[in-house]
Design a protein around this motif. Structure first.
Motif, short mmCIF file in Angstrom:
data_model
loop_
_atom_site.label_atom_id
_atom_site.label_comp_id
_atom_site.label_asym_id
_atom_site.label_seq_id
_atom_site.Cartn_x
_atom_site.Cartn_y
_atom_site.Cartn_z
N GLN A 35 0.87 -1.22 -0.06
CA GLN A 35 -0.10 0.09 0.05
C GLN A 35 1.04 1.34 0.22
OE1 GLN A 35 -1.83 -0.85 3.64
NE2 GLN A 35 -3.57 -2.12 2.96
N ARG A 36 0.17 2.50 -0.42
CA ARG A 36 0.85 3.65 -0.54
C ARG A 36 0.12 4.65 0.26
NH1 ARG A 36 4.21 4.00 -5.80
NH2 ARG A 36 3.52 1.99 -7.07
N GLN A 37 0.92 5.39 1.17
CA GLN A 37 0.32 6.22 2.10
C GLN A 37 0.88 7.44 2.02
OE1 GLN A 37 0.60 5.57 6.54
NE2 GLN A 37 -1.37 4.68 6.29
N ARG A 38 0.19 8.63 1.71
CA ARG A 38 0.52 9.79 1.93
C ARG A 38 1.05 10.23 3.42
NH1 ARG A 38 2.43 11.76 -2.64
NH2 ARG A 38 1.05 11.33 -4.40
N ASP A 39 2.01 11.12 3.50
CA ASP A 39 2.49 11.41 4.84
C ASP A 39 1.60 12.64 5.16
OD1 ASP A 39 3.88 13.33 6.72
OD2 ASP A 39 5.42 11.60 6.59
N ASP A 40 0.92 12.69 6.42
CA ASP A 40 0.16 13.60 7.02
C ASP A 40 0.73 14.95 7.01
OD1 ASP A 40 -1.71 11.73 7.61
OD2 ASP A 40 -1.15 11.33 9.48
N GLN A 41 2.14 14.89 7.39
CA GLN A 41 2.69 16.48 7.63
C GLN A 41 3.36 16.80 6.09
OE1 GLN A 41 3.21 14.22 10.26
NE2 GLN A 41 1.79 15.82 11.23
N ASP A 42 3.74 15.94 5.34
CA ASP A 42 4.27 16.27 3.90
C ASP A 42 3.48 15.73 3.13
OD1 ASP A 42 5.77 16.96 1.75
OD2 ASP A 42 7.57 16.54 2.44
N ARG A 43 2.36 16.20 2.24
CA ARG A 43 1.99 15.45 1.10
C ARG A 43 2.51 15.23 0.09
NH1 ARG A 43 -2.06 13.18 3.00
NH2 ARG A 43 -3.51 13.44 1.05
N ARG A 44 3.89 15.79 -0.17
CA ARG A 44 4.72 15.19 -1.11
C ARG A 44 5.39 14.01 -0.88
NH1 ARG A 44 8.67 20.08 -0.86
NH2 ARG A 44 8.20 19.64 1.17
N ARG A 45 5.40 13.52 0.43
CA ARG A 45 6.14 12.24 0.82
C ARG A 45 5.01 11.36 0.74
NH1 ARG A 45 9.92 11.97 6.05
NH2 ARG A 45 11.12 12.93 4.51
N GLN A 46 5.70 9.97 0.25
CA GLN A 46 4.75 8.94 0.21
C GLN A 46 5.37 7.71 0.70
OE1 GLN A 46 3.94 6.78 -3.76
NE2 GLN A 46 1.74 7.82 -3.53
N TRP A 47 4.53 6.93 1.65
CA TRP A 47 5.13 6.01 2.47
C TRP A 47 4.78 4.54 1.88
CZ3 TRP A 47 8.86 7.04 5.83
CH2 TRP A 47 8.86 8.10 6.57
N LEU A 48 5.55 3.64 1.77
CA LEU A 48 5.23 2.35 1.41
C LEU A 48 5.09 1.11 2.44
CD1 LEU A 48 8.08 2.02 -1.51
CD2 LEU A 48 5.68 2.55 -1.76
N LEU A 49 3.88 0.53 2.61
CA LEU A 49 3.72 -0.38 3.56
C LEU A 49 3.22 -1.87 2.78
CD1 LEU A 49 1.79 2.56 4.23
CD2 LEU A 49 2.31 1.20 6.47
N ILE A 50 3.85 -2.75 3.56
CA ILE A 50 3.30 -4.18 3.11
C ILE A 50 1.78 -4.42 3.35
CG2 ILE A 50 4.07 -5.37 5.11
CD1 ILE A 50 4.88 -7.64 3.12
N SER A 51 1.01 -4.94 2.65
CA SER A 51 -0.64 -5.26 3.20
C SER A 51 -0.70 -6.50 3.87
CB SER A 51 -1.16 -5.28 1.93
OG SER A 51 -0.86 -6.43 1.17
N ASP A 52 -1.58 -6.79 4.47
CA ASP A 52 -2.04 -8.02 5.10
C ASP A 52 -1.73 -9.12 4.22
OD1 ASP A 52 -2.37 -6.77 7.57
OD2 ASP A 52 -4.44 -6.73 7.30
N GLN A 53 -2.21 -9.10 3.05
CA GLN A 53 -1.90 -10.00 1.83
C GLN A 53 -0.71 -10.26 1.61
OE1 GLN A 53 -4.46 -9.19 -1.64
NE2 GLN A 53 -3.68 -10.66 -2.75
N GLY A 54 0.17 -9.20 1.53
CA GLY A 54 1.74 -9.39 1.30
C GLY A 54 2.20 -10.11 2.59
N ARG A 55 1.90 -9.78 3.61
CA ARG A 55 2.28 -10.38 4.86
C ARG A 55 1.85 -12.04 4.78
NH1 ARG A 55 4.12 -6.45 8.31
NH2 ARG A 55 2.73 -4.78 8.34
N GLU A 56 0.75 -12.30 4.31
CA GLU A 56 0.37 -13.81 4.12
C GLU A 56 1.17 -14.46 2.95
OE1 GLU A 56 -1.64 -15.69 6.08
OE2 GLU A 56 -1.66 -13.81 7.39
N LEU A 57 1.55 -13.88 1.98
CA LEU A 57 2.14 -14.41 1.20
C LEU A 57 3.54 -14.58 1.36
CD1 LEU A 57 2.31 -15.26 -1.95
CD2 LEU A 57 3.06 -13.00 -2.56
N LEU A 58 4.35 -13.93 2.39
CA LEU A 58 5.48 -13.93 2.47
C LEU A 58 5.58 -15.06 3.70
CD1 LEU A 58 7.25 -10.39 3.41
CD2 LEU A 58 7.66 -12.12 1.67
N LYS A 59 4.77 -15.48 4.41
CA LYS A 59 4.73 -16.60 5.29
C LYS A 59 4.78 -17.98 4.52
CE LYS A 59 1.80 -14.58 9.04
NZ LYS A 59 0.50 -14.47 9.72
N ARG A 60 4.49 -18.06 3.27
CA ARG A 60 4.11 -19.18 2.50
C ARG A 60 5.53 -19.08 1.66
NH1 ARG A 60 -0.67 -17.32 1.74
NH2 ARG A 60 -0.21 -17.30 -0.64
#
Length: 156
Positions: A93-118
């Protein structure tokens, strides 16, 4: 000045003896990596680089694309396409920073975590078995030598 040139030429000529075995070893590693990449693609259609990106995202609570680029040794352009594919599959998932809208954070999704387990290892199973069979000090030396060799390929 002439002495430095002769010295450099002597050093360079002494390296020539190592060219063939080093190239052959690099080629064998490349071939093994390609075979394992095909195995990985059968598992959830992931490439080794996609798997590595997901693993980094799992370890970090959040990371920017520029920081991730440095961590996985990919150019921004190459990483961008890879991230788009992972996002389309719902693995990050991509998430905009609350303080700086130009910055975008990358986060692994729950589906991504499940895939990594296997998910299988980034390295071929045979490699991991043989690596586990050698003493830890030798694993450190091997890792250090490979990292050092990789530095030789980088532009200054």
């Amino acid at each position: 000045m002439a002495d430095k040139k002769v010295s450099a030429e002597i050093k360079l000529s002494s390296v020539v003896a190592f060219e063939m075995p080093i190239f052959q070893a690099l080629r064998r590693l490349q071939q093994a990596g390609e075979v394992h990449a095909k195995r990985l693609s059968r598992f959830g259609g992931l490439t080794p680089m996609q798997l590595m990106v997901l693993q980094v995202l799992e370890k970090e609570s959040r990371i920017t694309a520029s920081d991730l680029s440095g961590r996985v040794s990919l150019t921004a352009a190459t990483l961008s396409g890879l991230l788009d594919r992972l996002e389309e599959r719902g693995l990050l998932q991509r998430q905009r920073d609350d303080q700086d809208r130009r910055r975008q954070w990358l986060l692994i999704s729950d589906q991504g975590r499940e895939l990594l387990k296997r998910a299988p290892s980034l390295l071929p199973p045979e490699f991991n078995q043989r690596l586990a069979a050698i003493p830890e000090w030798e694993r450190h030396n091997l890792t250090a030598a490979l990292l050092r060799a990789a530095e030789f390929c980088e532009d200054e």
